[in-house]
Design an enzyme around this catalytic site. Structure first.
Site, PDB file in Angstrom:
ATOM      1  N   HIS A   1     -44.150   7.864 -26.488  1.00 34.15           N
ATOM      2  CA  HIS A   1     -43.596   6.591 -26.039  1.00 34.15           C
ATOM      3  C   HIS A   1     -42.069   6.568 -25.948  1.00 34.15           C
ATOM      4  O   HIS A   1     -41.497   5.559 -25.545  1.00 34.15           O
ATOM      5  CB  HIS A   1     -44.048   5.470 -26.980  1.00 34.15           C
ATOM      6  CG  HIS A   1     -43.489   5.636 -28.357  1.00 34.15           C
ATOM      7  ND1 HIS A   1     -44.044   6.517 -29.263  1.00 34.15           N
ATOM      8  CD2 HIS A   1     -42.416   5.094 -28.955  1.00 34.15           C
ATOM      9  CE1 HIS A   1     -43.343   6.480 -30.378  1.00 34.15           C
ATOM     10  NE2 HIS A   1     -42.341   5.632 -30.215  1.00 34.15           N
TER      11      HIS A   1
ATOM     12  N   HIS B   1     -36.981   4.427 -24.306  1.00 34.43           N
ATOM     13  CA  HIS B   1     -38.188   3.918 -24.972  1.00 34.43           C
ATOM     14  C   HIS B   1     -39.102   3.345 -23.896  1.00 34.43           C
ATOM     15  O   HIS B   1     -38.721   2.409 -23.195  1.00 34.43           O
ATOM     16  CB  HIS B   1     -37.813   2.840 -25.995  1.00 34.43           C
ATOM     17  CG  HIS B   1     -38.824   2.667 -27.062  1.00 34.43           C
ATOM     18  ND1 HIS B   1     -40.012   2.013 -26.856  1.00 34.43           N
ATOM     19  CD2 HIS B   1     -38.832   3.094 -28.341  1.00 34.43           C
ATOM     20  CE1 HIS B   1     -40.712   2.018 -27.986  1.00 34.43           C
ATOM     21  NE2 HIS B   1     -40.012   2.673 -28.899  1.00 34.43           N
TER      22      HIS B   1
END
Length: 153
Positions: free
Chosen positions: A61, A75
């Site tokens: 992620h 992110h």
């Protein structure tokens, strides 16, 4: 401006100020200064290295690429760590040397939204000794791999 000073957009989307990110840690700049990209398009998306350098850390992620005093955290969505990698394909490893624009993670922002999570992507300039000039303004569209910012030393 040399290519070494250019930070590329890790994915295509609409630029937002960090204050728009619905996560107080990012919105308040606690991780560092930066901006956010709300992904556009459908289907699978490659998140690319924003600069040539070394991957300091990579998770399904999120990733950090470091080079010459510039450290960029990308992110992919918010709270996506909860997915334990499901829906993300990682193409590199911590410690790898990468080229700007090289695909690092493939994911599907619409699938993330369908799970009730935000797909907005904070792009953070952490512990960076260079000054960062944004080349794309809030509300503007950027293409993945296109110039996003410039680091000046």
């Amino acid at each position: 401006m040399s290519d070494a000073d250019v930070i590329l957009a890790p994915l295509s989307g609409t630029i937002h100020p960090l204050s728009d990110v619905p996560d107080p840690v990012f919105a308040r700049g606690m991780v560092g200064p930066g901006l956010a990209i709300a992904p556009t398009g459908e289907g699978d998306v490659d998140a690319v290295a924003p600069l040539s350098g070394t991957i300091a850390k990579i998770h399904p992620h999120a990733f950090i690429v470091c080079a010459s005093g510039v450290n960029v955290l990308v992110h992919l969505g918010l709270d996506t760590v909860k997915l334990d990698g499901e829906g993300f394909t990682v193409h590199a490893a911590t410690g790898d040397e990468v080229e700007a624009g090289q695909p690092l993670i493939t994911w599907n922002p619409r699938d993330i939204e369908a799970r009730g999570l935000s797909a907005i992507c904070p792009v953070i300039f952490m512990e960076t000794i260079a000054a960062i000039e944004h080349l794309v303004g809030d509300g503007e569209q950027v293409s993945g791999g296109a110039p996003l910012a410039r680091a000046t030393r």
